[in-house]
Design a protein around this motif. Structure first.
Motif, PDB file in Angstrom:
ATOM      1  N   ARG A 157      20.327  36.102  29.825  1.00 12.53           N
ATOM      2  CA  ARG A 157      21.720  36.491  30.025  1.00 12.53           C
ATOM      3  C   ARG A 157      21.847  37.993  30.298  1.00 12.53           C
ATOM      4  O   ARG A 157      21.246  38.501  31.233  1.00 12.53           O
ATOM      5  CB  ARG A 157      22.568  36.024  28.839  1.00 12.53           C
ATOM      6  N   ASP A 158      22.620  38.718  29.460  1.00 17.16           N
ATOM      7  CA  ASP A 158      22.831  40.145  29.701  1.00 17.16           C
ATOM      8  C   ASP A 158      21.778  41.013  29.021  1.00 17.16           C
ATOM      9  O   ASP A 158      21.884  42.231  29.001  1.00 17.16           O
ATOM     10  CB  ASP A 158      24.233  40.554  29.244  1.00 17.16           C
ATOM     11  N   GLY A 159      20.779  40.393  28.435  1.00 15.63           N
ATOM     12  CA  GLY A 159      19.700  41.142  27.805  1.00 15.63           C
ATOM     13  C   GLY A 159      19.874  41.409  26.328  1.00 15.63           C
ATOM     14  O   GLY A 159      18.946  41.801  25.639  1.00 15.63           O
ATOM     15  N   GLY A 160      21.081  41.207  25.810  1.00 12.69           N
ATOM     16  CA  GLY A 160      21.284  41.401  24.384  1.00 12.69           C
ATOM     17  C   GLY A 160      21.969  42.718  24.051  1.00 12.69           C
ATOM     18  O   GLY A 160      22.714  43.251  24.873  1.00 12.69           O
ATOM     19  N   PRO A 161      21.702  43.225  22.846  1.00 13.79           N
ATOM     20  CA  PRO A 161      20.685  42.746  21.905  1.00 13.79           C
ATOM     21  C   PRO A 161      21.079  41.434  21.213  1.00 13.79           C
ATOM     22  O   PRO A 161      22.267  41.175  20.996  1.00 13.79           O
ATOM     23  CB  PRO A 161      20.578  43.874  20.876  1.00 13.79           C
ATOM     24  N   PHE A 162      20.052  40.619  20.922  1.00 12.72           N
ATOM     25  CA  PHE A 162      20.250  39.338  20.276  1.00 12.72           C
ATOM     26  C   PHE A 162      19.872  39.423  18.801  1.00 12.72           C
ATOM     27  O   PHE A 162      18.876  40.065  18.454  1.00 12.72           O
ATOM     28  CB  PHE A 162      19.369  38.266  20.936  1.00 12.72           C
ATOM     29  N   PRO A 163      20.649  38.765  17.925  1.00 10.85           N
ATOM     30  CA  PRO A 163      20.241  38.689  16.519  1.00 10.85           C
ATOM     31  C   PRO A 163      18.838  38.098  16.415  1.00 10.85           C
ATOM     32  O   PRO A 163      18.451  37.240  17.225  1.00 10.85           O
ATOM     33  CB  PRO A 163      21.284  37.755  15.892  1.00 10.85           C
ATOM     34  N   LEU A 164      18.093  38.540  15.430  1.00 15.43           N
ATOM     35  CA  LEU A 164      16.714  38.078  15.281  1.00 15.43           C
ATOM     36  C   LEU A 164      16.629  36.555  15.217  1.00 15.43           C
ATOM     37  O   LEU A 164      15.751  35.951  15.836  1.00 15.43           O
ATOM     38  CB  LEU A 164      16.077  38.690  14.035  1.00 15.43           C
ATOM     39  N   ALA A 165      17.537  35.906  14.484  1.00 19.78           N
ATOM     40  CA  ALA A 165      17.475  34.448  14.364  1.00 19.78           C
ATOM     41  C   ALA A 165      17.591  33.778  15.725  1.00 19.78           C
ATOM     42  O   ALA A 165      16.902  32.791  16.008  1.00 19.78           O
ATOM     43  CB  ALA A 165      18.578  33.945  13.437  1.00 19.78           C
ATOM     44  N   GLN A 166      18.442  34.319  16.589  1.00 20.27           N
ATOM     45  CA  GLN A 166      18.598  33.734  17.923  1.00 20.27           C
ATOM     46  C   GLN A 166      17.328  33.952  18.752  1.00 20.27           C
ATOM     47  O   GLN A 166      16.863  33.042  19.450  1.00 20.27           O
ATOM     48  CB  GLN A 166      19.809  34.349  18.609  1.00 20.27           C
ATOM     49  N   ALA A 167      16.749  35.146  18.674  1.00 24.71           N
ATOM     50  CA  ALA A 167      15.514  35.429  19.401  1.00 24.71           C
ATOM     51  C   ALA A 167      14.376  34.538  18.912  1.00 24.71           C
ATOM     52  O   ALA A 167      13.583  34.025  19.711  1.00 24.71           O
ATOM     53  CB  ALA A 167      15.142  36.902  19.237  1.00 24.71           C
ATOM     54  N   LEU A 168      14.295  34.344  17.612  1.00 22.49           N
ATOM     55  CA  LEU A 168      13.283  33.447  17.058  1.00 22.49           C
ATOM     56  C   LEU A 168      13.466  32.030  17.584  1.00 22.49           C
ATOM     57  O   LEU A 168      12.492  31.353  17.929  1.00 22.49           O
ATOM     58  CB  LEU A 168      13.356  33.445  15.527  1.00 22.49           C
ATOM     59  N   GLY A 169      14.712  31.575  17.651  1.00 20.97           N
ATOM     60  CA  GLY A 169      14.973  30.246  18.170  1.00 20.97           C
ATOM     61  C   GLY A 169      14.553  30.108  19.616  1.00 20.97           C
ATOM     62  O   GLY A 169      13.941  29.100  20.006  1.00 20.97           O
ATOM     63  N   PHE A 170      14.867  31.125  20.430  1.00 24.58           N
ATOM     64  CA  PHE A 170      14.457  31.101  21.826  1.00 24.58           C
ATOM     65  C   PHE A 170      12.944  30.915  21.939  1.00 24.58           C
ATOM     66  O   PHE A 170      12.454  30.074  22.693  1.00 24.58           O
ATOM     67  CB  PHE A 170      14.821  32.416  22.539  1.00 24.58           C
ATOM     68  N   HIS A 171      12.210  31.748  21.190  1.00 24.44           N
ATOM     69  CA  HIS A 171      10.756  31.704  21.353  1.00 24.44           C
ATOM     70  C   HIS A 171      10.130  30.498  20.661  1.00 24.44           C
ATOM     71  O   HIS A 171       9.084  30.018  21.102  1.00 24.44           O
ATOM     72  CB  HIS A 171      10.086  33.000  20.887  1.00 24.44           C
ATOM     73  N   LEU A 172      10.734  30.000  19.614  1.00 22.73           N
ATOM     74  CA  LEU A 172      10.233  28.771  18.977  1.00 22.73           C
ATOM     75  C   LEU A 172      10.262  27.627  19.984  1.00 22.73           C
ATOM     76  O   LEU A 172       9.281  26.872  20.121  1.00 22.73           O
ATOM     77  CB  LEU A 172      11.076  28.441  17.743  1.00 22.73           C
ATOM     78  N   VAL A 173      11.378  27.494  20.714  1.00 27.22           N
ATOM     79  CA  VAL A 173      11.459  26.449  21.741  1.00 27.22           C
ATOM     80  C   VAL A 173      10.411  26.696  22.816  1.00 27.22           C
ATOM     81  O   VAL A 173       9.696  25.769  23.240  1.00 27.22           O
ATOM     82  CB  VAL A 173      12.874  26.391  22.341  1.00 27.22           C
ATOM     83  N   ASP A 174      10.306  27.930  23.281  1.00 28.01           N
ATOM     84  CA  ASP A 174       9.334  28.266  24.316  1.00 28.01           C
ATOM     85  C   ASP A 174       7.915  27.910  23.858  1.00 28.01           C
ATOM     86  O   ASP A 174       7.118  27.350  24.621  1.00 28.01           O
ATOM     87  CB  ASP A 174       9.431  29.762  24.614  1.00 28.01           C
ATOM     88  N   THR A 175       7.593  28.226  22.620  1.00 26.78           N
ATOM     89  CA  THR A 175       6.261  27.981  22.093  1.00 26.78           C
ATOM     90  C   THR A 175       5.938  26.497  22.043  1.00 26.78           C
ATOM     91  O   THR A 175       4.862  26.068  22.486  1.00 26.78           O
ATOM     92  CB  THR A 175       6.136  28.599  20.679  1.00 26.78           C
ATOM     93  N   LEU A 176       6.854  25.706  21.507  1.00 16.84           N
ATOM     94  CA  LEU A 176       6.579  24.281  21.372  1.00 16.84           C
ATOM     95  C   LEU A 176       6.605  23.558  22.713  1.00 16.84           C
ATOM     96  O   LEU A 176       5.757  22.687  22.970  1.00 16.84           O
ATOM     97  CB  LEU A 176       7.570  23.640  20.403  1.00 16.84           C
ATOM     98  N   VAL A 177       7.552  23.914  23.576  1.00 15.83           N
ATOM     99  CA  VAL A 177       7.626  23.232  24.873  1.00 15.83           C
ATOM    100  C   VAL A 177       6.411  23.608  25.726  1.00 15.83           C
ATOM    101  O   VAL A 177       5.797  22.733  26.357  1.00 15.83           O
ATOM    102  CB  VAL A 177       8.946  23.562  25.587  1.00 15.83           C
TER     103      VAL A 177
END
Length: 201
Positions: A105-125
């Motif tokens: 999106r606009d680059g953030g900044p994103f709360p840590l929990a949201q960033a963790l969620g993004f990368h958790l999905v990326d990691t598992l997928v």
């Protein structure tokens, strides 16, 4: 369990998959259209490095997220950068730091929990992408579905990913969602993100 530890669990599962990759398999096709296994792993390693830099306070620098050339041992590259990212996320959690993610999106900044969620999905997928390219993702799918907290986190973030023509256009991270065909949470998440859980090379 805290999301930072769920992400660490996801990374451990992805590492188990990538550790089985042989050099002669790097040209195999993957569920990521047009990407070989080598290209996928270069992307993953680059994302590890970019997210780790962001977790340590880097600004919105897109170059930090560039795909990374693989060394002689791609699995070791994935494992090393994954471990560094896990450490960086824990540092960010201790500092209560938000992350700049210039690819989203606009680059953030994103709360840590949201960033963790993004990368958790990326990691598992992407872990699933690797396993599917190697001929079978059943073990990974079973491990995730057997971990209620991890499977729930994966599905919750996948459900929140916008499924609009703009968000799922060619070149974006995910393709238009598919109708879920199965009871497992991992399969449902894959379908929501445009992956066919029955994909074969």
């Amino acid at each position: 369990m805290k999301l930072v530890e769920l992400h660490a669990r996801a990374m451990d599962l992805a590492v188990e998959v990538v550790d089985t990759v042989r050099p002669d398999q790097l040209d195999l096709p993957t569920p990521c259209a047009g990407w070989t296994l080598r290209r996928l792993l270069e992307h993953c390693v680059g994302q590890h490095q970019g997210f780790a830099a962001a977790a340590r306070g880097a600004g919105p620098d897109l170059a930090l997220f560039a795909d990374a050339p693989l060394g002689a041992d791609p699995a070791a590259d994935f494992r090393r950068t994954g471990a560094d990212l896990t450490a960086a996320f824990r540092e960010a959690a201790a500092a209560e730091r938000a992350l700049w993610l210039p690819e989203i999106r606009d680059g953030g900044p994103f709360p840590l929990a949201q960033a963790l969620g993004f990368h958790l999905v990326d990691t598992l997928v992407h872990g699933w992408d690797v396993a599917a390219a190697l001929g079978g993702a059943e073990r990974l799918v079973a491990a995730v579905d057997g971990d209620d907290a991890l499977a729930d986190a994966l599905l919750a973030v996948s459900e929140a990913v916008p499924d609009t023509p703009e968000a799922r256009a060619p070149g974006r991270a995910f393709r238009p969602g598919l109708a879920p065909d199965g009871e497992g949470r991992f399969d449902r998440a894959l379908a929501l993100l445009g992956r066919d859980p029955a994909w074969k090379a």
